[in-house]
Design an enzyme around this catalytic site. Structure first.
Site, PDB file in Angstrom:
ATOM      1  N   ILE A  92      14.113 -26.901 -28.582  1.00 49.12           N
ATOM      2  CA  ILE A  92      12.690 -26.666 -27.532  1.00 49.12           C
ATOM      3  C   ILE A  92      12.029 -25.563 -28.133  1.00 49.12           C
ATOM      4  O   ILE A  92      10.772 -25.768 -28.008  1.00 49.12           O
ATOM      5  CB  ILE A  92      13.309 -26.666 -26.368  1.00 49.12           C
ATOM      6  CG1 ILE A  92      14.577 -27.606 -25.776  1.00 49.12           C
ATOM      7  CG2 ILE A  92      12.332 -25.873 -25.301  1.00 49.12           C
ATOM      8  CD1 ILE A  92      13.755 -28.920 -25.832  1.00 49.12           C
ATOM      9  N   GLU A  93      12.550 -24.673 -28.903  1.00 45.16           N
ATOM     10  CA  GLU A  93      11.404 -23.633 -29.278  1.00 45.16           C
ATOM     11  C   GLU A  93      10.736 -23.808 -30.454  1.00 45.16           C
ATOM     12  O   GLU A  93       9.531 -23.573 -30.579  1.00 45.16           O
ATOM     13  CB  GLU A  93      12.544 -22.466 -29.656  1.00 45.16           C
ATOM     14  CG  GLU A  93      13.028 -21.717 -28.468  1.00 45.16           C
ATOM     15  CD  GLU A  93      12.085 -20.883 -27.738  1.00 45.16           C
ATOM     16  OE1 GLU A  93      11.016 -20.844 -28.161  1.00 45.16           O
ATOM     17  OE2 GLU A  93      12.444 -20.391 -26.636  1.00 45.16           O
ATOM     18  N   SER A  94      11.435 -24.723 -31.481  1.00 45.30           N
ATOM     19  CA  SER A  94      10.576 -25.044 -32.717  1.00 45.30           C
ATOM     20  C   SER A  94      10.871 -26.412 -33.304  1.00 45.30           C
ATOM     21  O   SER A  94      10.267 -26.583 -34.390  1.00 45.30           O
ATOM     22  CB  SER A  94      11.175 -23.979 -33.829  1.00 45.30           C
ATOM     23  OG  SER A  94      12.479 -24.231 -33.963  1.00 45.30           O
TER      24      SER A  94
END
Length: 359
Positions: free
Chosen positions: A216-218
């Site tokens: 989700i972050e990257s």
């Protein structure tokens, strides 16, 4: 990316809860750091706008690798979320040579982003023995690309057969777009699985949660950066989560950018921060599922903001949470947390985590 992004770059927020990985509390030297970064980003965006035009500003982000070369007239864009690579140039002299070189360089970029400046046109790309994109891109013969000869042959094929032309303002933009393999996300996840397993065992954090947060972050982009200057695979901020993790390890100060852009260090730091959230800041939550929901939300918006959803008093907040079922805790956070980003984050990470239980 557009003018809205430029605004975000220039106006990155400075003042939020100390237990948030995303945004810093007030601290004079941190404000100087953040102001300096904002100025850098504003200047960089302005330079790109001057060269490419106001509608063509494209800057690296958490899931977008963007690297300029050829005095900013050529750029490479890897969209790790969508699984596409676009190389384009507005070079006036021999644009095909500029395009060809950028294709080769992009296909062969290494896995260590620590010494790469995404905010310049410096030719500082380190070519690795096994490129970052190895196995995630196949050439016109269906082969993975490891060496320069195959990359050059594929570049020639793309220019001869897949070249696109468009105009923007006064510019003619020549480009090629390369699709990544359908399971590119899974391939990147497997690449980092040994490091994730090591960190999970070291800090007592579920590896499926680490992988979900990385996705989700990257989207497993080791070059990931953000307008808030969050860095790397798990988008760790130097002067918030980074300071907490260094203090936890008995170190003084904060990790450097190059430290956090190293995949091993980044996964270690992000997982250590998760362990702080679950074992310290939110340890008063008894049910492990309820605590996981709180930890996920806190990784995005801070532990303090999570507890304030339930009460302005920390002890009463813990009591309120412990009187609820996990599904009630989830629903309360997903509905009542003041940050829409944090509400969405809980949903996205929780859904993504389900797919990593098989690992």
């Amino acid at each position: 990316m557009n003018k809205k992004l430029i605004g975000l770059l220039v106006l990155a927020p400075l003042l939020i809860s100390c237990s948030s990985n995303k945004k810093p509390i007030f601290h004079e030297e941190w404000v100087k750091d953040t102001n300096g970064f904002d100025i850098l980003m504003g200047q960089f965006a302005h330079n790109i706008e001057n060269i490419w035009g106001i509608n063509e500003v494209l800057i690296a982000g958490p899931k977008d690798y963007v690297k300029y070369s050829d005095q900013y007239y050529t750029r490479s864009h890897i969209n790790f979320d969508a699984g596409s690579i676009t190389i384009e140039t507005i070079a006036g002299t021999d644009p095909m040579a500029s395009l060809r070189q950028a294709i080769i360089t992009t296909l062969l970029i290494g896995e260590d982003p620590g010494n790469v400046d995404l905010y310049s046109d410096a030719n500082d790309i380190q070519l690795g023995k096994e490129p970052l994109l190895y196995g995630q891109v196949l050439d016109n013969t269906g082969q993975a690309i490891r060496w320069q000869g195959r990359a050059a042959s594929f570049a020639d094929y793309l220019i001869q057969n897949k070249l696109q032309r468009r105009t923007s303002g006064l510019h003619v933009i020549w480009s090629v777009t390369i699709p990544m393999v359908p399971n590119h996300l899974d391939k990147r996840a497997h690449k980092y699985l040994p490091l994730v397993r090591e960190a999970a065992a070291k800090y007592g954090v579920d590896q499926s949660l680490i992988l979900a947060i990385m996705q989700i972050e990257s989207s497993f982009n080791p070059y990931a950066v953000s307008h808030a200057d969050a860095l790397g695979l798990m988008q760790v901020v130097q002067h918030t989560a980074g300071v907490d993790v260094f203090r936890m390890k008995g170190k003084w100060g904060k990790p450097s950018r190059s430290y956090l852009l190293d995949p091993e260090n980044n996964i270690d730091a992000g997982t250590a921060y998760l362990s702080l959230l679950q074992g310290s800041y939110l340890a008063g939550i008894n049910d492990p599922v309820s605590r996981r929901y709180a930890v996920i939300t806190a990784y995005n918006g801070g532990a303090g903001s999570v507890l304030r959803v339930f009460s302005s008093d920390k002890n009463r907040a813990f009591s309120a949470i412990n009187s609820m079922s996990p599904s009630q805790v989830y629903q309360t956070l997903a509905t009542n947390h003041p940050s829409a980003e944090s509400r969405r984050y809980l949903y996205k990470v929780s859904n993504a985590q389900k797919g990593y239980h098989r690992y």
